[in-house]
Each structure stands twice: as C-alpha cells, then as structure tokens.
Design a protein around this motif. Structure first.
Motif, PDB file in Angstrom:
ATOM      1  N   VAL A  55       0.560  -1.369   0.179  1.00 42.40           N
ATOM      2  CA  VAL A  55       0.067   0.017   0.246  1.00 42.40           C
ATOM      3  C   VAL A  55       1.204   1.630  -0.084  1.00 42.40           C
ATOM      4  O   VAL A  55       0.579   2.406  -0.967  1.00 42.40           O
ATOM      5  CB  VAL A  55      -0.933   0.093   1.135  1.00 42.40           C
ATOM      6  N   LEU A  56       2.160   1.261   0.653  1.00 43.44           N
ATOM      7  CA  LEU A  56       2.727   1.953   0.729  1.00 43.44           C
ATOM      8  C   LEU A  56       3.327   3.100  -0.117  1.00 43.44           C
ATOM      9  O   LEU A  56       3.627   3.732  -0.187  1.00 43.44           O
ATOM     10  CB  LEU A  56       3.641   1.767   2.298  1.00 43.44           C
ATOM     11  N   SER A  58       2.793   1.451  -3.344  1.00 38.62           N
ATOM     12  CA  SER A  58       1.969   2.190  -4.407  1.00 38.62           C
ATOM     13  C   SER A  58       1.225   3.512  -4.574  1.00 38.62           C
ATOM     14  O   SER A  58       1.201   3.977  -5.024  1.00 38.62           O
ATOM     15  CB  SER A  58       0.689   1.212  -3.961  1.00 38.62           C
ATOM     16  N   SER A  59       1.355   3.594  -2.733  1.00 41.57           N
ATOM     17  CA  SER A  59       1.413   5.739  -2.549  1.00 41.57           C
ATOM     18  C   SER A  59       2.168   6.107  -3.176  1.00 41.57           C
ATOM     19  O   SER A  59       1.930   7.089  -4.067  1.00 41.57           O
ATOM     20  CB  SER A  59       0.645   5.732  -1.104  1.00 41.57           C
ATOM     21  N   SER A  62       2.168   6.407  -6.551  1.00 43.60           N
ATOM     22  CA  SER A  62       1.318   7.409  -6.970  1.00 43.60           C
ATOM     23  C   SER A  62       0.753   8.838  -7.351  1.00 43.60           C
ATOM     24  O   SER A  62       0.761   9.957  -8.365  1.00 43.60           O
ATOM     25  CB  SER A  62      -0.320   7.031  -6.998  1.00 43.60           C
ATOM     26  N   LYS A  63       1.983   9.427  -6.088  1.00 43.26           N
ATOM     27  CA  LYS A  63       2.281  10.473  -5.459  1.00 43.26           C
ATOM     28  C   LYS A  63       3.585  11.122  -6.694  1.00 43.26           C
ATOM     29  O   LYS A  63       4.133  12.117  -6.320  1.00 43.26           O
ATOM     30  CB  LYS A  63       2.534  10.685  -4.220  1.00 43.26           C
ATOM     31  N   ARG A  70       8.382   7.243 -11.520  1.00 45.97           N
ATOM     32  CA  ARG A  70       7.742   6.240 -11.202  1.00 45.97           C
ATOM     33  C   ARG A  70       8.489   4.549 -11.795  1.00 45.97           C
ATOM     34  O   ARG A  70       7.870   3.778 -10.406  1.00 45.97           O
ATOM     35  CB  ARG A  70       5.754   6.531 -11.200  1.00 45.97           C
ATOM     36  N   SER A 118       1.274   5.782   3.778  1.00 48.54           N
ATOM     37  CA  SER A 118       0.635   6.102   2.936  1.00 48.54           C
ATOM     38  C   SER A 118      -0.105   7.231   2.214  1.00 48.54           C
ATOM     39  O   SER A 118      -0.533   7.661   1.442  1.00 48.54           O
ATOM     40  CB  SER A 118       0.580   4.746   2.567  1.00 48.54           C
ATOM     41  N   GLU A 119      -1.052   7.525   3.752  1.00 49.63           N
ATOM     42  CA  GLU A 119      -1.873   8.944   3.256  1.00 49.63           C
ATOM     43  C   GLU A 119      -1.200  10.453   2.880  1.00 49.63           C
ATOM     44  O   GLU A 119      -1.994  11.601   2.723  1.00 49.63           O
ATOM     45  CB  GLU A 119      -3.129   8.921   4.298  1.00 49.63           C
ATOM     46  N   THR A 121       1.966  13.170   1.869  1.00 52.05           N
ATOM     47  CA  THR A 121       3.079  13.301   1.455  1.00 52.05           C
ATOM     48  C   THR A 121       4.124  12.662   0.310  1.00 52.05           C
ATOM     49  O   THR A 121       3.997  11.631   0.870  1.00 52.05           O
ATOM     50  CB  THR A 121       3.618  15.030   1.571  1.00 52.05           C
ATOM     51  N   CYS A 125       5.558   9.514   1.896  1.00 51.82           N
ATOM     52  CA  CYS A 125       5.884   8.437   1.693  1.00 51.82           C
ATOM     53  C   CYS A 125       7.161   7.604   1.572  1.00 51.82           C
ATOM     54  O   CYS A 125       7.820   6.675   2.383  1.00 51.82           O
ATOM     55  CB  CYS A 125       5.217   7.520   0.027  1.00 51.82           C
TER      56      CYS A 125
END
Length: 205
Positions: A55-56, A58-59, A62-63, A70, A118-119, A121, A125
């Motif tokens: 999850v982390l 992937s986040s 995406s950022k 990426r 993960s939530e 910036t 992350c």
C-alpha cells in the motif's frame, strides 16, 4: 547524494541506526546460528508487513512527480509481489508454519506507521520506505561477504534479497527521490518527515 536530506535524517538518528545495521541477529543470520524457530518467527512477523508495505509503495508511486520517477518504484513493486512474496510463502512452508499470525505490538506499530505514511505526501511516503530499504541494505551489505549459510537457502536468500548492486540501486533511487523532495518542501513538512523517519528507525530496531 552525500550531505543531502537523507544523510541529515540518518545522522539525526545515527545511534539507533548503527544498532540496527550491527544487530546481533544479522550476524547470527549470516553465520547460520539462528534456530528454525527463530527464523520462522521472524519471517512470519515480517510477512505481516507486506500488505501495508505494498500500500505504501503504491501510494509513493502514485505521488511521484513524473513517469521516470515512477518506473523504478513500479518495478520494485513487481519484485515485492512476485519473488519476495514467493520467498515468504516457500520459506514458511519449509518451516511448516502457516501465514496469518497475530502481529506482535512492534509489528502492528510498523504496519500502522506504513499506512499512516501512505496517506501523506510523497516525502512522507519516502521517509518510511527509505528507512525500510536503506537499513536492510546496510546490514545486508555488511554481512554478505562473510556469509556462511550457502547450504541454508532460506537464510542465504534473505541476505541476497537485501544486498548486491540491484538492491543498492533501489536504495539510491529512494534516497534520490527523498533528497529531491528535501530541496522543495517547507519546514513543517520536513519536520513531519523527520518524525516519520525517526519512528521507522526506532521500529526497525
């Protein structure tokens, strides 16, 4: 990279960092003196991180600020969800241990930290991801040349996964991204990043 934001973060936590990379457990791993029970318990708890780590990561992907930033992360995500996941599954089967144990408090705290980061910036992350991979690379690189466990594949493979040119390049990629973020983020975000980095270092120990 030397003297950049990541070096500053590590220096601020150097006493604990040094304990991580020189931990007795890593030496016992390399010399094959861990019992099957100790190794299987370690792997079982470490495997519990994997979902939150995905999850982390992937986040973070995406950022990231552009495609070039990426792609290495996406390639690493593929590695984590294929060969590293397979390593865990095969190793736990070897030790006759079923996945799905209850997380120990430190394990749960690290899972919570990964999900919290993960939530945040991109830099937040990266703070946790960089600690995870850089600290492992440091101890892996230290013990790999003197490893005595070539006849113990589940020990040796764990060392191989966290040492060598490919893994060093991954760490350089993560540090490079975080160093770049350190040049553009404000003081408040730098403070949050520093706290996340510190928490991750404490939990790694």
């Amino acid at each position: 990279m030397e003297g950049g934001f990541t070096d500053q973060l590590r220096l601020a936590n150097y006493a604990t960092w040094d304990k991580i990379i020189n931990h007795e457990w890593t030496d016992r791993l390399a010399f094959g003196s861990l019992s099957d029970s100790q190794m299987s318990t370690y792997l079982l708890q470490d495997y519990l991180f994997l979902d939150a780590f995905v999850v982390l990561l992937s986040s973070m992907i995406s950022k990231a600020r552009c495609l070039d930033d990426r792609i290495p992360g996406a390639q690493f995500l593929g590695l984590i969800t294929s060969s590293e996941n397979t390593y865990f599954v095969d190793s736990l089967a070897h030790y006759n241990v079923a996945p799905g144990a209850t997380p120990k408090p430190v394990t749960q705290s690290f899972i919570d930290l990964m999900l919290e980061a993960s939530e945040g910036t991109l830099a937040e992350c990266l703070a946790v991801l960089t600690v995870c991979e850089w600290s492992y690379c440091c101890w892996g690189t230290r013990v790999a040349p003197n490893s005595k466990v070539s006849d113990q594949p589940h020990f040796q493979r764990w060392i191989d996964l966290h040492s060598g040119e490919g893994f060093e390049n991954l760490v350089a990629y993560l540090r490079g991204l975080l160093d770049k973020e350190g040049e553009v983020i404000g003081a408040d975000e730098k403070e949050r990043v520093g706290k996340l980095f510190e928490q991750a270092v404490e939990l790694e120990l």
